[in-house]
Design an enzyme around this catalytic site. Structure first.
Site, mmCIF file in Angstrom:
data_model
loop_
_atom_site.group_PDB
_atom_site.id
_atom_site.type_symbol
_atom_site.label_atom_id
_atom_site.label_comp_id
_atom_site.label_asym_id
_atom_site.label_seq_id
_atom_site.Cartn_x
_atom_site.Cartn_y
_atom_site.Cartn_z
ATOM 1 C CB CYS A 58 -9.752 -2.998 1.084
ATOM 2 S SG CYS A 58 -11.432 -3.096 1.329
ATOM 3 C CE LYS A 87 -10.665 -7.477 4.345
ATOM 4 N NZ LYS A 87 -11.188 -7.741 3.079
HETATM 5 C C1 UDX Z 1 -16.860 -6.321 4.836
HETATM 6 C C2 UDX Z 1 -15.712 -7.417 4.529
HETATM 7 O O1 UDX Z 1 -14.782 -6.807 5.299
HETATM 8 C C3 UDX Z 1 -15.035 -6.912 3.137
HETATM 9 O O2 UDX Z 1 -14.080 -8.239 2.918
HETATM 10 C C4 UDX Z 1 -16.005 -7.196 2.079
HETATM 11 O O3 UDX Z 1 -15.499 -7.177 0.984
HETATM 12 C C5 UDX Z 1 -17.416 -6.476 2.490
HETATM 13 O O4 UDX Z 1 -17.844 -6.669 3.748
HETATM 14 P P1 UDX Z 1 -17.253 -3.827 5.513
HETATM 15 O O5 UDX Z 1 -18.384 -3.655 4.983
HETATM 16 O O6 UDX Z 1 -16.445 -2.795 5.345
HETATM 17 O O7 UDX Z 1 -16.765 -5.002 4.618
HETATM 18 O O8 UDX Z 1 -17.381 -4.381 6.885
HETATM 19 P P2 UDX Z 1 -18.158 -3.780 8.054
HETATM 20 O O9 UDX Z 1 -18.517 -2.403 8.006
HETATM 21 O O10 UDX Z 1 -17.442 -4.257 9.523
HETATM 22 O O11 UDX Z 1 -19.540 -4.446 8.037
HETATM 23 C C6 UDX Z 1 -19.763 -5.731 8.381
HETATM 24 C C7 UDX Z 1 -21.118 -5.791 9.000
HETATM 25 O O12 UDX Z 1 -21.667 -7.055 8.987
HETATM 26 C C8 UDX Z 1 -21.574 -5.132 10.358
HETATM 27 O O13 UDX Z 1 -22.560 -4.231 10.326
HETATM 28 C C9 UDX Z 1 -21.945 -6.432 11.288
HETATM 29 O O14 UDX Z 1 -22.436 -6.122 12.303
HETATM 30 C C10 UDX Z 1 -22.391 -7.425 10.056
HETATM 31 N N1 UDX Z 1 -22.251 -8.779 10.594
HETATM 32 C C11 UDX Z 1 -21.187 -9.356 10.939
HETATM 33 C C12 UDX Z 1 -23.640 -9.609 10.363
HETATM 34 O O15 UDX Z 1 -24.485 -9.107 10.099
HETATM 35 N N2 UDX Z 1 -23.427 -10.653 10.580
HETATM 36 C C13 UDX Z 1 -22.218 -11.630 10.859
HETATM 37 O O16 UDX Z 1 -22.116 -12.823 11.023
HETATM 38 C C14 UDX Z 1 -21.154 -10.811 10.917
HETATM 39 C C1 UDX Z 2 -10.071 0.043 -1.939
HETATM 40 C C2 UDX Z 2 -10.169 -0.358 -3.585
HETATM 41 O O1 UDX Z 2 -9.762 0.918 -4.220
HETATM 42 C C3 UDX Z 2 -11.721 -0.621 -3.981
HETATM 43 O O2 UDX Z 2 -11.760 -0.559 -5.251
HETATM 44 C C4 UDX Z 2 -12.155 -1.939 -3.089
HETATM 45 O O3 UDX Z 2 -13.106 -2.441 -3.532
HETATM 46 C C5 UDX Z 2 -11.704 -1.631 -1.588
HETATM 47 O O4 UDX Z 2 -10.525 -1.219 -1.340
HETATM 48 P P1 UDX Z 2 -10.415 1.806 -0.276
HETATM 49 O O5 UDX Z 2 -9.680 1.001 0.713
HETATM 50 O O6 UDX Z 2 -11.877 2.384 0.417
HETATM 51 O O7 UDX Z 2 -10.637 0.863 -1.472
HETATM 52 O O8 UDX Z 2 -9.521 3.199 -0.523
HETATM 53 P P2 UDX Z 2 -8.352 3.591 -1.766
HETATM 54 O O9 UDX Z 2 -9.023 4.706 -2.232
HETATM 55 O O10 UDX Z 2 -8.251 2.214 -2.414
HETATM 56 O O11 UDX Z 2 -7.162 3.950 -0.599
HETATM 57 C C6 UDX Z 2 -6.713 2.812 0.033
HETATM 58 C C7 UDX Z 2 -5.383 3.507 0.539
HETATM 59 O O12 UDX Z 2 -4.288 3.868 -0.274
HETATM 60 C C8 UDX Z 2 -5.584 4.679 1.509
HETATM 61 O O13 UDX Z 2 -4.835 4.643 2.467
HETATM 62 C C9 UDX Z 2 -4.989 5.942 0.628
HETATM 63 O O14 UDX Z 2 -4.969 6.911 1.313
HETATM 64 C C10 UDX Z 2 -3.925 5.076 -0.187
HETATM 65 N N1 UDX Z 2 -3.562 5.922 -1.418
HETATM 66 C C11 UDX Z 2 -4.402 5.746 -2.414
HETATM 67 C C12 UDX Z 2 -2.367 6.374 -1.614
HETATM 68 O O15 UDX Z 2 -1.391 6.319 -0.737
HETATM 69 N N2 UDX Z 2 -2.015 6.837 -2.723
HETATM 70 C C13 UDX Z 2 -2.948 6.652 -3.916
HETATM 71 O O16 UDX Z 2 -2.391 7.205 -5.011
HETATM 72 C C14 UDX Z 2 -4.085 6.206 -3.959
#
Ligand code: UDX
Ligand code: UDX
Length: 432
Positions: free
Chosen positions: A260, A263
């Protein structure tokens, strides 16, 4: 209520499962037939604390179903969520082709009024495009509403974040879907913020970029701490007690990663550029994050001098604790950098070893070790790359005895410098 979620990944599966847990009937749709089959037969494709039990419980109760057929999901639900990936293009802009395809598939299957909710992280104005697409591809011209409902789930804490959200953001173009959206989220007892669609989409990018900014801020402060002999943990503590600042997301580290923050930052910079605003502040957040990784690797290089033919133990491969996700993992990047310098690695992660093997294939130079306490065996140095709680319980005596030199580089500040010195370690952490 009857819902379907298209995209059963980290976000879609957790969202669908938690909605089922509070009594809704949920159909999870995914175009990956193998994933659907696994879920239908009681398996689970990702590690997320507490999720497996909830999936099994709600599947058994008949409230949670899985299919590869979008039309089946659409026909049997009033509200359809889109949770498919929105990956970055090489220039940082967002690839919206999955969203567009799913919008077309939903449109083709609609025969009665539906609420189509975008949960994927998308650039501002995507909701308008989704509505246009559905209108264009809907054969029977039925009524529908598009809603933006961004997710704020932290991997590793996703079930907790969904069951007890700080807020629920609902962006709408009319009042019609508001009551249904509120009813859907009522069991979670969180404040519901109703906005227009563009604002809801912006809230997501603005929130994630702000959190990333907070981490880069403390990482920049950690560099100054290293240059002045101050302690970044004490600085963060002192800052964080100010309620206007808050202590969370002020943990200095070797940099943030994951699917996240990197990107979403690139996307937000690009979105701003496209509408004519130069978001230099966020470019600086990215630069500090890259610099933090460089400084960490430099620390290792400066201490060990030559890495060629040295063996380093690496604790952590996931991008953060409590997950098996290695997408954009700083831990994996550290490994790749060390390998490039000619080092051999002994690596361990409590949950991410299987997924890491795809990006860091096992070889003579990359040995996967099942027991974290055996990693240090024969190593010239140890590196902590992920903030797993259990690493704090590492058997340090055993690690020290097994190593040629007791040197530990801690990219997550898990240990106490005074205790490490007492144990005889050369200990280098972040900002202390
Ligand atoms: C995704 C996005 O990357 C993020 O920007 C958004 O906020 C929430 O959805 P994430 O759930 O982490 O995040 O992605 P991923 O674990 O890759 O899951 C996406 C799923 O969608 C996969 O299981 C994939 O097979 C499926 N998919 C993908 C579909 O069902 N249809 C499609 O056309 C493409
Ligand atoms: C993030 C947001 O927190 C969540 O709300 C959103 O919807 C998806 O993206 P996520 O990517 O799952 O969630 O993890 P997060 O706990 O935010 O950590 C992101 C990265 O920051 C990790 O690599 C973590 O190790 C790092 N991090 C986090 C730090 O280096 N320092 C901190 O204090 C907190």
């Amino acid at each position: 209520m009857k819902l379907s979620i298209v995209g059963t990944g980290y976000v879609g599966l957790v969202t669908g499962t938690c909605f089922a847990e509070v009594g809704h009937r949920v159909i999870c749709v995914d175009n990956d037939a193998a994933k659907v089959k696994l879920l239908q037969t009681g398996g689970i494709p990702i590690y997320e604390p507490g999720l497996e039990e909830l999936v099994q419980k709600n599947t058994a109760a008949g409230r949670l179903l899985f299919t590869a057929n979008t039309a089946e999901g659409v026909a049997n639900s009033d509200v359809i969520f889109i949770a498919v990936p929105t990956p970055p293009h090489p220039d940082g802009s967002v690839d919206l082709s999955y969203i567009e395809k799913v919008a077309r598939d939903i449109a083709a299957a609609m025969t009665s009024y539906k609420i189509v909710v975008d949960k994927s992280t998308v650039p501002v104005k995507t909701g308008e495009k989704v509505a246009e697409t559905i209108k264009r591809y809907c054969k029977t011209k039925v009524e529908f509403d598009v809603v933006s409902n961004p997710e704020f789930l932290r991997e590793g804490f996703a079930v907790e974040d969904l069951m007890k959200p700080d807020r629920v953001v609902v962006g709408v173009a009319s009042q019609r879907p508001v009551a249904t959206m509120k009813q859907l989220y009522a069991p979670f007892e969180a404040p519901v913020v109703i906005t227009d669609i563009n604002s809801a989409e912006l809230i997501k990018h603005a929130s994630n970029s702000f959190l990333a900014l907070k981490i880069s801020y403390i990482n920049a402060v950690s560099a100054i701490c290293e240059l002045t002999g101050a302690n970044v943990i004490e600085v963060a503590q002192g800052m964080g007690l100010d309620a206007r600042i808050g202590r969370r997301f002020l943990d200095a580290s070797l940099g943030f990663g994951g699917s996240c923050f990197p990107k979403d930052l690139s996307a937000f910079v690009k979105i701003a550029e496209q509408v004519g605003y130069n978001f230099g502040l966020l470019r600086e957040v990215q630069r500090i994050n890259a610099d933090q990784m460089d400084r960490f690797v430099k620390k290792i290089n400066d201490t060990l001098w030559v890495l060629k033919d040295k063996t380093l133990g690496v604790l952590g491969l996931a991008f953060k604790q409590n997950t098996d996700d290695v997408r954009m993992s700083p831990a994996v990047e550290v490994c790749q950098r060390l390998l490039k310098e000619g080092a051999r690695l002994r690596v361990h992660d409590p949950k991410a070893m299987d997924k890491a093997k795809a990006v860091l294939p096992p070889s003579d130079n990359v040995v996967y070790v099942d027991d974290m306490n055996a990693v240090a065996e024969g190593c010239d140095a140890l590196v902590v790359a992920t903030e797993w709680e259990e690493f704090k319980r590492l058997d340090l005596q055993r690690a020290r005895q097994g190593m040629t030199h007791p040197i530990l580089f801690d990219g997550r500040n898990l240990f106490d410098p005074a205790e490490m010195a007492e144990l005889g370690f050369i200990y280098k952490s972040i900002g202390r």
